[in-house]
Every structure is written in structure tokens, then in C-alpha cells.
Scaffold this active site. Structure first.
Site, PDB file in Angstrom:
ATOM      1  N   HIS A 158      39.247  51.531  44.497  1.00 15.88           N
ATOM      2  CA  HIS A 158      39.509  50.109  44.745  1.00 15.88           C
ATOM      3  C   HIS A 158      38.538  49.197  43.993  1.00 15.88           C
ATOM      4  O   HIS A 158      38.802  48.007  43.835  1.00 15.88           O
ATOM      5  CB  HIS A 158      39.504  49.799  46.250  1.00 15.88           C
ATOM      6  N   ASP A 189      40.777  57.269  46.977  1.00 10.53           N
ATOM      7  CA  ASP A 189      39.891  56.145  46.688  1.00 10.53           C
ATOM      8  C   ASP A 189      38.697  56.555  45.827  1.00 10.53           C
ATOM      9  O   ASP A 189      37.555  56.189  46.119  1.00 10.53           O
ATOM     10  CB  ASP A 189      39.410  55.491  47.980  1.00 10.53           C
ATOM     11  N   SER A 267      30.500  49.771  47.870  1.00  9.12           N
ATOM     12  CA  SER A 267      31.602  50.672  47.523  1.00  9.12           C
ATOM     13  C   SER A 267      31.316  51.437  46.244  1.00  9.12           C
ATOM     14  O   SER A 267      30.982  50.850  45.211  1.00  9.12           O
ATOM     15  CB  SER A 267      32.894  49.885  47.346  1.00  9.12           C
TER      16      SER A 267
END
Length: 583
Positions: A158, A189, A267
Site C-alpha cells: 500500500h 501487502d 508502514s
């Protein structure tokens, strides 16, 4: 003041809806809140809090789950016996010892990460599924990543989803380097980036992948969260390990829950245990304090090994089964299960799976590759832990076989099933891909997908067309390449007056021929030899157009609405007449 989330970055999935929309994706400067409500992002300190000495000397950077036990121990200090005094002294000593160990671990993680963890800058532009021939405005976001052997950078999918330009900066350097996305696995992901510049790799140290940490083992999350520009380290412990909803890819895969603060920008950063990577930070729990999730090493290795073997992301396998627990005694007796046997009931099988030709509805699955399955669908995992048997399936490589033990009509059988990734009838996510479309006489046809339904807003499950939503979530494909083609909208013109209220209906047939997908439908229309073309839709609705007049009108409509082509490139064929393109 935290910047509000852009609409383009919101990622909502059907599975996350069924999971109460509790998780959100983390990306610096932007985050995805729950679908049911929008929570303001709260500030989380990344510097560990130090409890004062008169408060029991417990220095735990993010062990907030222990707050109640800490309070109880505080109360105990008011007891004035010699035994309690000695106990307090021992606790104080151990508290200081743990503080030193935590400080050493934090410094070790920082030293390890300085030459391994990078900051990623992404420019992205997502497609507009209501107007599939154009993109939404571009947006900028930031994330983290770390280097592994082979001069590769691992980050979250993402972080680079729908990217148009990616830059990477290493710690202590003012320069940003152009990066290329080598492979992306939106399902898990994860993504791999490469950088050609030799200057970037000077002094970089590759991190090694470790193993799954046990409960209460400490990990350090390293990355570049919002609130500053330099590297940040937060510590926490492992709270649980189990299959969890991956918000970005809408899949159930193994994940590790930790109590370290994972904030926007973390992230893609590594969670370090000792001198190895224990996971990749990727999402947190909406509306909760310091509940974050990291992708464990088995999932990372499955992704990386698949890319190394084939050059592309290979996907995670599925049996294609929908199973029901057999916890009810009467249910087990009905299917003639002996008291010592456990398993789950097969209720539905994906027609495209190999299991469709091997297993049958009402089979009781007793074991997978020799591992017994409990009545609730779980299998043993490490020391007195249990996880759903889906994890065993997902860790198989594509085209590998598995031995499935079942009860069928009271007889025990051992069957061999070939596993491979399966695609849903309506795609759950379509990142890094231009939407398919076909325009004919102002009628805009597209394949149904969940991203299209997401365009109806955060509450898309309730605001999108109910029939389409149910089909997208529940129906299974019956043959390879099948799509649910819908009439998404009508661009008004004299040729289509009276048909404007037929939008959001599924197209069943063209001139009496059942369609398989959008490309098949477009070919039937383009190759039409009759005077009229007829479309049969849901609810027995019918659209009839004079073919020659409709083709003439198509060119005018494309020009009026500034649509570059009557169809997307993926369904364009060499034999397609050139006049379908606007001028």
C-alpha cells in the site's frame, strides 16, 4: 495538526466490512479510518515513557496492557511488613534491570537499522471507476522500508500502490534515489523495490529474516512515522499470533499483534527482534491505543521466494472451500463421525478449484497433510496455541499437492488436492491496473468489482446497489475468465433516450448469446451483422439499438465527453474498427 486523509487513499474491502472495519492502513500523512465512522488520529509518543522511581520503576516503552497489574502492585506497597518491603526491593531491582535491558535492545535496534531502514516517497494516482477512462488527482505519501540480500528493498504494497513515481532516501543522506517497483503482492501487502544507483548501496547493510516471535517477546519497530523526519524506534511485546484481516488485500493471512506504537509512516518498516527481522509493520487497530500488526516472516518468505522463483508475485493458495464448524454433537452424529474424530463440514466448493473435482459437498474434512482439524476449524500451532487451518493452506506453493482426509457417507478417505491461487468473480482489489470499460452509443459497460462499489463512499455496503453488492461478495465464478458485466451509466444522447434508468444492471446476453466477460461482450457488439443489437439485462429489461445509428452516435458521444477511446486497451483487438476512437 494532522493532515486529513485524502479520499483517493481510502481502501475499503468487503472482508474488512464483515470484520467491523476495525483496522486501518498506515501511510505517512495519510491513513485509512474505519468505514463505519471517522476517528481523528491521536498523537502517540515514539519516545518510551519512563515511570518515576516512586511509581515502582517500571520502564516499559509500550507495555500499556500491564497498566492494571501495575496499579495493583502500587497498592501493595502500602503494606508495612518486612516481607512486603523485601518484595518491593526485589521488584525495584528487577525493574531497573529490565530498564537496562530494554535500553540496550533499543540501542541495538537503532544501530542495526541506521544502515538498513530507508524512507520511501511515493507519488500515486488511482483510477476513477465511475469514469474509468481517467485517473483521480495525484497524491503524495511516505512510508518505510528495509534492505535485504540481493540489493532489494522490502516495503508494504500500500506504500507504492498505484504509484507513478517512487523515491528512496537512506538515513543520514540528503539525496533521494529513483526506485523501481520490481514486484507487488497486494494480497499480502508486500512489495520489493530495486535501485540501480551504486552510490545508494554504499555502506548499506542487509537485514536477515528471523522467525515468528513467541508471546510476550519484545520487538522494536523501526521506521519514519509522521511527526518528524528522522528515524524512529518504538518497543513493544507480542500480544498474539493468528490469521488476521489484511485490510489492503482483503485476505486472511497470519499476522502478529504487538503493543508498540505503529503510526502513519511506519508502514513497511521492520520489526526487529535481536539482530533479525521478525516482521513488517503494516496496520493498526482503529480507535485503540498501541495495538499494531506486523506481517510475520513466513508470509514475507512466501512472497520473496515466489518472486525469486518466477520473477513475479505468485499469490497465496486456496482450497476453494467454504466450511462450517461441527461443534454441535447432533451434527456430528448425523454425518456419522465417531466420538474421537474432529473436523469441519464442506458447505460450498469453488468450481474453479481442483477440490471441486475431488471433494464433495457434505464431506467432513478431518485433516490437512496429516494435521488433525478441530471441530472449530483450528489446528495446533507452536506451544498450546491454535490457528485456523487456512494458514496451512496459504503457506503451500502454487501447484503443490496436499493430502486431505475426509469422511464421506461414513467412510474415511484420503484424497490428493492440487492447490493454487483462486480469483473471485468480482475482484476485491485492482491496484496498479487501468479499469476495463466499453462505450457503445453512450452505454458504459464495465466488469463489476469491489473498487467500483467503493466509489459509493465509506458506507458503500449500504449505499451501493444492493443486488450488485451481494453478487460481488458472495457469488463464485463458474468458468475461467468469467466476469459480471454491468451497465454502469448512460451518457445521454438522442440514441439512448429512455434507457437512462437502466444503469447498474447486469448484462446477461447480446443478441441472444450469453456473455462470459466484457471482452466477449464487446466482440459480440463489434461483430454484429444484424440491423439491431439487443442487450438483455437483469429484471428482464431489454435495450435495443439500431446498430449503424448507434455506431455513428458513439463517435459524437466520445468527442462530447472527451473520452479518448470507446474501449480500454485490454479489450482492444487488432480487428477493432478505428472509428470507435474519438477524434
Amino acid at each position: 495538526m494532522l493532515r486529513s486523509i485524502s479520499r483517493a487513499l481510502r481502501q475499503v474491502t468487503s472482508s474488512s466490512f464483515l470484520n467491523h472495519h476495525v483496522r486501518r492502513r498506515i501511510c505517512s500523512g495519510t491513513s485509512v479510518t474505519s468505514v463505519t465512522s471517522i476517528h481523528s488520529l491521536r498523537h502517540h509518543n515514539t519516545i518510551p515513557h519512563q515511570w518515576n522511581s516512586h511509581l515502582n520503576l517500571r520502564i516499559c516503552s509500550s507495555l500499556l496492557s500491564f497498566s492494571s497489574s501495575y496499579y495493583n502492585s502500587n497498592q501493595c506497597r502500602y503494606i508495612t511488613t518486612a516481607a512486603s518491603a523485601s518484595t518491593a526491593a526485589v521488584e525495584q531491582f528487577h525493574g531497573r534491570t529490565n530498564a537496562v535491558v530494554d535500553t540496550i535492545d533499543a540501542y541495538s535496534a537503532i544501530e542495526l537499522a541506521l544502515d538498513s531502514v530507508v524512507k520511501i516517497f511515493t507519488v500515486a494516482s488511482s483510477p476513477n471507476y465511475f469514469l474509468p477512462w481517467q485517473n483521480k488527482s495525484q497524491r503524495e505519501s511516505m512510508g518505510s522500508g528495509f534492505v535485504i540480500s540481493g540489493k532489494r528493498i522490502v516495503t508494504n504494497a500500500h506504500v507504492v500502490a498505484d504509484h507513478t513515481f517512487v523515491l528512496v532516501r537512506k538515513h543520514g543522506s540528503p539525496n533521494k534515489y529513483r526506485a523501481e517497483v520490481k514486484a507487488v503482492g497486494h494480497e499480502c501487502d508486500l512489495a520489493i523495490l530495486t535501485i540501480e544507483s551504486d552510490e545508494f548501496w554504499e555502506g548499506m547493510k542487509f537485514l536477515e529474516l528471523g522467525d515468528i516471535p513467541f508471546m510476550q517477546e519484545a520487538v522494536a519497530v523501526v521506521g519514519y512515522p509522521q511527526g518528524g523526519d528522522n528515524i524512529s524506534v518504538t518497543k513493544g511485546v507480542v500480544s498474539r499470533v493468528e490469521p488476521t484481516q489484511y485490510v489492503h488485500g482483503a485476505t486472511q493471512l497470519l499476522a502478529i499483534q504487538i503493543d508498540a506504537a505503529i503510526n502513519p509512516g511506519n508502514s513497511g518498516g521492520p520489526a526487529i527482534m535481536g539482530d533479525k527481522v521478525a516482521g513488517v509493520a503494516f496496520q493498526n487497530l482503529s480507535g485503540a491505543e498501541n495495538i499494531g500488526y506486523i506481517i510475520p516472516v513466513p508470509v514475507i518468505k512466501h512472497f520473496v521466494d515466489g518472486v525469486e522463483a518466477s520473477g513475479n508475485y505468485s499469490g497465496f493458495c486456496s482450497l476453494g472451500l467454504s466450511c462450517q464448524p461441527t461443534e454441535n454433537v447432533q451434527l456430528r452424529e448425523y454425518f456419522r463421525m465417531r466420538p474421537e474424530l474432529t473436523g469441519v463440514l464442506v458447505s460450498k466448493i469453488n468450481p474453479l478449484s481442483d477440490a471441486y473435482n475431488v471433494l464433495k459437498k457434505d464431506d467432513i474434512v478431518l485433516a490437512f497433510d496429516g494435521v488433525p482439524i478441530a471441530n472449530d476449524g483450528t489446528v495446533p500451532f507452536r506451544n498450546r496455541e491454535r490457528i485456523t487451518f487456512d494458514h496451512l493452506v496459504s503457506m503451500k506453493k502454487p501447484n503443490e499437492t496436499a493430502i486431505v482426509k475426509v469422511i464421506r457417507d461414513g467412510e474415511e478417505l484420503e484424497l490428493t488436492v492440487t492447490l493454487r491461487p483462486l480469483k473471485p468473480l468480482a475482484p476485491i482489489q485492482q491496484f496498479d491496473k487501468v479499469p476495463s470499460y466499453y462505450v457503445f452509443a453512450g452505454l458504459v459497460f464495465i466488469p463489476l468489482s469491489q473498487p467500483y462499489l467503493h466509489e459509493y463512499g465509506e458506507d458503500w455496503y449500504n449505499t451501493s446497489p444492493r443486488r450488485l453488492c451481494e453478487r460481488a461478495l458472495r457469488e463464485l465464478p463458474e468458468k475461467p475468465g468469467q466476469e459480471l458485466v454491468i451497465l454502469s451509466q448512460v451518457l445521454m444522447d438522442d440514441i439512448n433516450v429512455g434507457y437512462e434508468r437502466l444503469a447498474d444492471l447486469q448484462v446477461k446476453k447480446v443478441n441472444g448469446i450469453e456473455i462470459n466477460n466484457l471482452k466477449h461482450m464487446s466482440q459480440l457488439v463489434e461483430d454484429c451483422k444484424e440491423d439491431n443489437v439487443r442487450f438483455d439485462l437483469d429484471d428482464e429489461r431489454v435495450i435495443v439499438l439500431n446498430y449503424n445509428r448507434a455506431r455513428t452516435a458513439t463517435s459524437h458521444i466520445l468527442k462530447r465527453h472527451r473520452i479518448p477511446s470507446a474501449m480500454s486497451n485490454d479489450i482492444l483487438t487488432p480487428n477493432t474498427p478505428s472509428q470507435v476512437t474519438s477524434t
